[in-house]
Design an enzyme around this catalytic site. Structure first.
Site, short mmCIF file in Angstrom:
data_model
loop_
_atom_site.label_atom_id
_atom_site.label_comp_id
_atom_site.label_asym_id
_atom_site.label_seq_id
_atom_site.Cartn_x
_atom_site.Cartn_y
_atom_site.Cartn_z
N HIS A 124 16.98 -19.63 -19.33
CA HIS A 124 15.70 -19.55 -20.05
C HIS A 124 15.34 -20.99 -20.47
O HIS A 124 16.22 -21.80 -20.72
CB HIS A 124 15.94 -18.67 -21.28
CG HIS A 124 14.72 -18.31 -22.07
ND1 HIS A 124 14.11 -19.19 -22.94
CD2 HIS A 124 14.01 -17.16 -22.14
CE1 HIS A 124 13.08 -18.58 -23.51
NE2 HIS A 124 12.99 -17.35 -23.04
N ASP A 201 24.61 -18.38 -24.15
CA ASP A 201 23.33 -17.88 -24.67
C ASP A 201 23.35 -16.35 -24.55
O ASP A 201 23.18 -15.80 -23.47
CB ASP A 201 22.19 -18.51 -23.86
CG ASP A 201 20.84 -17.92 -24.20
OD1 ASP A 201 20.77 -17.03 -25.06
OD2 ASP A 201 19.84 -18.35 -23.58
N GLN A 204 20.17 -12.00 -24.41
CA GLN A 204 20.01 -10.70 -23.76
C GLN A 204 21.25 -9.82 -23.91
O GLN A 204 21.14 -8.61 -24.06
CB GLN A 204 19.70 -10.88 -22.26
CG GLN A 204 18.36 -11.54 -21.99
CD GLN A 204 17.18 -10.74 -22.54
OE1 GLN A 204 17.20 -9.52 -22.58
NE2 GLN A 204 16.14 -11.45 -22.96
N LYS A 227 15.95 -9.12 -30.46
CA LYS A 227 16.26 -8.53 -29.15
C LYS A 227 17.19 -7.32 -29.30
O LYS A 227 17.55 -6.69 -28.31
CB LYS A 227 16.96 -9.56 -28.25
CG LYS A 227 16.24 -10.89 -28.16
CD LYS A 227 15.42 -11.01 -26.92
CE LYS A 227 14.98 -12.45 -26.73
NZ LYS A 227 13.78 -12.53 -25.91
N CYS A 365 9.60 -17.44 -18.76
CA CYS A 365 10.24 -18.61 -19.40
C CYS A 365 11.43 -19.08 -18.57
O CYS A 365 12.47 -19.49 -19.14
CB CYS A 365 10.68 -18.32 -20.83
SG CYS A 365 9.31 -17.96 -21.91
N1 PLP Z 1 17.66 -17.14 -24.00
C1 PLP Z 1 17.36 -16.04 -23.31
C2 PLP Z 1 18.25 -15.61 -22.18
C3 PLP Z 1 16.25 -15.27 -23.65
O1 PLP Z 1 15.97 -14.15 -22.97
C4 PLP Z 1 15.44 -15.70 -24.73
C5 PLP Z 1 14.22 -14.96 -25.08
O2 PLP Z 1 13.65 -14.27 -24.25
C6 PLP Z 1 15.80 -16.86 -25.42
C7 PLP Z 1 16.91 -17.55 -25.03
C8 PLP Z 1 15.00 -17.33 -26.58
O3 PLP Z 1 15.08 -16.42 -27.63
P1 PLP Z 1 14.17 -16.56 -28.93
O4 PLP Z 1 12.76 -16.63 -28.45
O5 PLP Z 1 14.46 -15.33 -29.71
O6 PLP Z 1 14.58 -17.81 -29.63
#
Ligand code: PLP
Length: 562
Positions: A124, A201, A204, A227, A365
């Site tokens: 992401h 990270d 998900q 999430k 993203c």
């Molecule tokens: N990393 C992953 C794999 C994500 O799916 C997301 C959000 O969709 C993020 C990071 C960023 O999360 P947040 O917008 O809650 O900071």
């Protein structure tokens, strides 16, 4: 394992009772954010009604209560992910902020020119851009790990790329696009061999797996409450205690200090060292309620039901003609990304939206992943435990009917560059504002308005390839769109437009009906916002499509000024 009652689970999410575009909501955008159960919603307002005060600072009963709720939530998170101590749990506003904290605190103080940061192609943007910034600041370099055909990080390449220059490997536990579990323990084992730090990270994974950071043995693990049925604006950074203690503060202010003088400031202990300023206390209280909710329902029971949904949905999607998954095989969690032959991904998403189905289309993203897979974007269905088999059946039926329409589209007209220059040949067939208003006043529901937009998009003559270039590109449209402008000797303008997505072509037609064959003064005097609201457009278009509409108008207004 607790038993899972679908009806009882779903009933706890009041938003699912809502109609969207006058249709029952089918919410399949859970990878973007999940809906919230009533206990989480209530916990938020209850905090403000019974416990609101600032934490840690004031010497009164209400502050003690707020602090207790706040720190209890930290303990719940610690137990939820099996961390060793509360000191290892830092509150942030989301995964993004957690990663920025690591990059700017650990990364900026540790990395040197020539050091390497390993990422993967499926990250992401939140796990790419913070590392690009710290790489620019320190002279470190980013290396990117390729994926297997089924979408996981390719371990054989990791073995070749990792070296003593590598300082950290940062990767998603599960990609938000591919829905594949990366081989976390193997990656961490290899990283440890080279004394390389690891950041997982878990944005998900947190909603779909039971997370045990002790077992995973990573240095950092990040996730967001929203999430996993929790509130927005709350995130977690887990870090190993010794490592967090060795890192400098990220932000500075109240709470993160022990003492301040103009001569010398000393910092607080972890976790407070990384929690400058007043935190999102109500949100953190609601995060505590979220964990209570998951534990009461039974995490494993939720995951098992999701697995059943996933298998069913995958099988049903396989039966949609022209549907192509962007990587091979069944995903590990119910996140399905695909394209449909002959259909633009935004057109599919907007068609589903018009019948109440919320999905995401575009790059999710993850632009580098789209480039890696050589696609401009895709459609993503992401399911949660409140989704049903019936919702899958209805969605698949809609996808199948879309596909039939695609097979029938043979009547594409392309306008030539010469015709674009020749105003008179183009003036006749184009609808007027009155035509458009009449068309829309007949269509009462969004579903039928949407169909009219798609029909207009289908009829708009396509631009020749040479007219689609950097000069004609409309900046700010989510899918590629172009606008060509010509003016005759009487100062009358004529615009032609095109887009990859039929819905955008339809919107272009609506805008051009209001500006074609007019002078600059007439175009400037036309009240576009009023026109859009008379058509009932803005309240139904998604924010990105609404912005796309305004981008078309901006491009026209800039063109008439030249
Ligand atoms: N990393 C992953 C794999 C994500 O799916 C997301 C959000 O969709 C993020 C990071 C960023 O999360 P947040 O917008 O809650 O900071």
């Amino acid at each position: 394992m607790k038993s899972f009652s679908f009806r009882q689970f779903r009933q706890q999410f009041p938003i699912l009772e809502n109609l969207v575009n006058a249709k029952p909501l089918i919410y399949f955008d859970n990878a973007a954010t999940t809906q919230k159960p009533i206990c989480v919603i209530n916990s938020h307002s209850q905090y403000y009604q019974t416990a609101n005060a600032n934490v840690h600072r004031s010497s009164h009963a209400l502050s003690a209560k707020a602090t207790s709720v706040f720190e209890q939530a930290r303990t719940k998170v610690k137990n939820f992910i099996n961390a060793e101590s509360e000191k290892e749990i830092i509150w942030t506003k989301g995964s993004t902020e957690s990663i920025n904290l690591i990059a700017q605190s650990w990364g900026r103080s540790t990395l040197k020119a020539g050091d390497e940061i390993l990422l993967s192609y499926s990250e992401h943007h939140a796990n790419i851009v913070p590392w690009q910034i710290v790489a620019q600041q320190t002279g470190a370099k980013i290396k990117v790990l390729p994926l297997t055909t089924t979408g996981q990080i390719d371990l054989s390449v990791l073995e070749q790329v990792i070296s003593e220059r590598t300082k950290i490997v940062c990767f998603a536990h599960i990609s938000n696009v591919l829905g594949r579990i990366n081989p976390v323990s193997e990656i961490i084992k290899i990283a440890k061999k080279y004394q390389v730090k690891t950041l997982v990270d878990g944005a998900q994974a947190i909603a779909h797996l039971t997370i045990d950071v002790d077992k995973i043995d990573c240095d950092f693990y990040v996730f967001s409450a929203h999430k996993m049925y929790g509130p927005t604006g709350v995130g977690v950074l887990y870090g190993k205690q010794e490592l967090l203690e060795s890192m400098p503060p990220y932000q500075a202010g109240g709470e993160m200090i022990k003492s301040v003088s103009f001569e010398q400031t000393t910092y607080n202990e972890i976790p407070h060292k990384f929690e400058a300023g007043t935190p999102n206390i109500a949100g953190i209280a609601a995060m505590g309620a979220t964990i209570n909710f998951i534990e009461k329902q039974g995490g494993e029971a939720i995951h098992e039901y999701e697995s059943h949904l996933k298998q069913y949905c995958y099988q049903q999607l396989l039966s949609v003609q022209g549907l192509k998954f962007i990587v091979d095989g069944e995903p590990d969690i119910p996140v399905f990304s695909f394209t449909i032959e002959g259909q633009h991904n935004h057109d599919v998403a907007s068609a589903l939206d018009s019948v109440g189905i919320a999905v995401r289309s575009g790059h999710h993203c993850a632009m580098p992943l789209m480039q890696y897979l050589n696609i401009s974007g895709c459609i993503r269905l992401s399911l949660s435990a409140y989704n049903s088999i019936e919702e899958i059946d209805f969605t698949v039926k809609q996808l199948k009917s879309l596909n039939l329409t695609a097979a029938n589209v043979t009547d594409i007209v392309t306008v030539s560059s010469k015709e674009i220059k020749d105003l008179d040949t183009l003036t006749d067939s184009f609808p007027s504002v009155n035509d458009i208003v009449a068309l829309f006043s007949k269509s009462k529901s969004w579903d039928s308005k949407h169909r009219e937009i798609m029909m207009l998009g289908k009829k708009l003559p396509r631009l020749p390839v040479q007219e689609k270039n950097g000069n004609t590109l409309i900046a700010g449209c989510e899918s590629h769109a172009w606008l060509v402008c010509s003016k005759n000797t009487n100062g009358v303008f004529r615009f032609s437009g095109d887009s990859e997505a039929k819905i955008i072509r339809g919107l272009i037609t609506i805008v051009l009906a209001a500006v074609n064959n007019k002078t600059a003064a007439q175009i400037a005097a036309f009240d576009m916002e009023n026109y859009f609201s008379e058509l009932g457009l803005l309240q139904h278009l998604s924010p990105s499509r609404g912005n796309g509409l305004r981008a078309i108008v901006n491009k026209i207004h800039n063109a008439i000024k030249l």
